[in-house]
Design a protein around this motif. Sequence first.
Motif, PDB file in Angstrom:
ATOM      1  N   ALA A  31      11.582  -5.890  -0.372  1.00  6.94           N
ATOM      2  CA  ALA A  31      10.657  -5.140  -1.017  1.00  6.94           C
ATOM      3  C   ALA A  31      10.509  -3.513  -0.918  1.00  6.94           C
ATOM      4  CB  ALA A  31       9.153  -5.474  -0.787  1.00  6.94           C
ATOM      5  N   ILE A  32      10.038  -2.772  -1.707  1.00  9.62           N
ATOM      6  CA  ILE A  32      10.240  -1.129  -1.635  1.00  9.62           C
ATOM      7  C   ILE A  32       9.260  -0.778  -0.401  1.00  9.62           C
ATOM      8  CG2 ILE A  32       9.416   1.030  -2.425  1.00  9.62           C
ATOM      9  CD1 ILE A  32      10.225   0.057  -5.298  1.00  9.62           C
ATOM     10  N   TYR A 173       1.703  -4.874  -6.325  1.00 14.01           N
ATOM     11  CA  TYR A 173       1.228  -5.451  -4.996  1.00 14.01           C
ATOM     12  C   TYR A 173      -0.011  -6.539  -5.177  1.00 14.01           C
ATOM     13  CZ  TYR A 173       4.193  -2.355  -2.836  1.00 14.01           C
ATOM     14  OH  TYR A 173       5.362  -1.597  -2.165  1.00 14.01           O
ATOM     15  N   VAL A 174       0.130  -7.496  -4.959  1.00 16.07           N
ATOM     16  CA  VAL A 174      -0.583  -8.796  -5.345  1.00 16.07           C
ATOM     17  C   VAL A 174      -1.257  -9.374  -4.151  1.00 16.07           C
ATOM     18  CG1 VAL A 174      -1.150 -10.833  -6.907  1.00 16.07           C
ATOM     19  CG2 VAL A 174       0.911  -8.944  -7.502  1.00 16.07           C
ATOM     20  N   ARG A 215       8.118   5.084  -4.344  1.00 19.03           N
ATOM     21  CA  ARG A 215       8.182   4.977  -2.749  1.00 19.03           C
ATOM     22  C   ARG A 215       6.774   5.434  -2.302  1.00 19.03           C
ATOM     23  NH1 ARG A 215      12.797   2.447  -1.002  1.00 19.03           N
ATOM     24  NH2 ARG A 215      14.381   2.755  -2.332  1.00 19.03           N
ATOM     25  N   GLN A 216       6.725   4.908  -1.028  1.00 25.84           N
ATOM     26  CA  GLN A 216       5.298   5.525  -0.430  1.00 25.84           C
ATOM     27  C   GLN A 216       4.241   5.099  -1.286  1.00 25.84           C
ATOM     28  OE1 GLN A 216       5.932   9.437   0.325  1.00 25.84           O
ATOM     29  NE2 GLN A 216       7.109   9.194   2.545  1.00 25.84           N
ATOM     30  N   ASP A 217       4.256   3.599  -1.369  1.00 28.61           N
ATOM     31  CA  ASP A 217       3.486   3.130  -2.412  1.00 28.61           C
ATOM     32  C   ASP A 217       1.980   3.164  -2.232  1.00 28.61           C
ATOM     33  OD1 ASP A 217       5.834   2.606  -3.943  1.00 28.61           O
ATOM     34  OD2 ASP A 217       6.042   0.630  -3.055  1.00 28.61           O
ATOM     35  N   LEU A 260      -9.355  -5.278   1.853  1.00 33.24           N
ATOM     36  CA  LEU A 260      -8.479  -5.537   1.033  1.00 33.24           C
ATOM     37  C   LEU A 260      -7.135  -4.550   0.749  1.00 33.24           C
ATOM     38  CD1 LEU A 260     -10.299  -7.884  -1.663  1.00 33.24           C
ATOM     39  CD2 LEU A 260      -8.420  -8.591   0.393  1.00 33.24           C
ATOM     40  N   LEU A 261      -7.712  -3.419   0.894  1.00 34.12           N
ATOM     41  CA  LEU A 261      -6.833  -2.235   0.472  1.00 34.12           C
ATOM     42  C   LEU A 261      -6.930  -1.182   1.375  1.00 34.12           C
ATOM     43  CD1 LEU A 261      -7.319  -1.727  -3.399  1.00 34.12           C
ATOM     44  CD2 LEU A 261      -5.516  -3.114  -2.442  1.00 34.12           C
ATOM     45  N   SER A 262      -6.729  -1.472   2.555  1.00 36.00           N
ATOM     46  CA  SER A 262      -7.296  -0.642   3.752  1.00 36.00           C
ATOM     47  C   SER A 262      -6.009   0.488   4.077  1.00 36.00           C
ATOM     48  CB  SER A 262      -7.034  -1.406   5.235  1.00 36.00           C
ATOM     49  OG  SER A 262      -5.966  -2.176   5.374  1.00 36.00           O
ATOM     50  N   ALA A 263      -4.648   0.178   3.477  1.00 36.39           N
ATOM     51  CA  ALA A 263      -3.913   1.394   3.821  1.00 36.39           C
ATOM     52  C   ALA A 263      -3.836   2.355   2.453  1.00 36.39           C
ATOM     53  CB  ALA A 263      -2.555   0.773   3.817  1.00 36.39           C
ATOM     54  N   VAL A 264      -4.688   2.302   1.738  1.00 33.71           N
ATOM     55  CA  VAL A 264      -4.768   3.151   0.689  1.00 33.71           C
ATOM     56  C   VAL A 264      -5.822   4.170   0.991  1.00 33.71           C
ATOM     57  CG1 VAL A 264      -5.907   3.502  -1.720  1.00 33.71           C
ATOM     58  CG2 VAL A 264      -4.417   1.457  -1.246  1.00 33.71           C
TER      59      VAL A 264
END
Length: 282
Positions: A31-32, A173-174, A215-217, A260-264
């Motif tokens: 995965a990327i 990303y699911v 990249r760097q999604d 659920l999206l803590s890296a965003v």
Amino acid sequence: MRFLNITGRLAVLGALAAACSRDEVAPATPAIDGHLAMGNPSGAVADEAVPANYLLAKPQYILAYHRDKGIPNWVSWHLAPAWLGPAPRQDDFRADASLPAGWYQVAAGSYVGSGFDRGHNCPSADRTATVADNSATFLMTNMVPQAPRNNQQTWAGLEEYCRTLAGAGNELYVIMGSYGTGGVGANGAKTTLDHGRVAVPAHIWKVIVVLPEGRQDAGRVSASTRVIAVDTPNDNALDPAWGGYRTTVDALEAATGYDLLSAVPVAAQKAVEARVDTGPTQ
């Protein structure tokens, strides 16, 4: 939104590396940014002393397993054209031997006669680049007791739509999971299967982040990024059209306790988590 501290994040990374050493099959295409690019929703770790939140890494997906429920809390995976190919469906449902020694292994026959499907979290059709990739989706740690109509109609339609988006040049990303107690299958209501070893959830949910390939999604998620959140009752009377079950990520976080999206990035996270998707459904 709930955030892991730095120590917790480092522990997760270390545990993930350890978990990868036990993966059953080699990845076909990496995965990327990895299956957890959007974050680890529950702060799961590969420590058998934490059996209710055990991080289990496969090349094809990553999950947090609940030993005493016999199902994953959530499964997270990356979907892009590189994961799709000509490999046929393997249908080789089986126990996951990578679980810690002494843990009960849910078997291929654990759902038989229950009125519930062995419902994939990471779908078989999302992993068709190689036979090994497809086979990995049939491990029972990737399954949840799912009402047949929910699995074969409503959820199948959503899964197919995700692959349509990937085929159009996007990467997704699911994250999929479940919560609550008790569902209604083809044979009526149940709270557990397999002599109480497998919990039947009341709700099944999914969050889908849609990005153009790149990249760097996580860092590319903005306030305008399409994020689809769906929450369905685990009920055999479900409407086959998944669009009517859209909700917000915030609502799913409130129901599950996960981040659920803590890296965003925080500003983008606040915007996309509060919004109900209104985009096309096919």
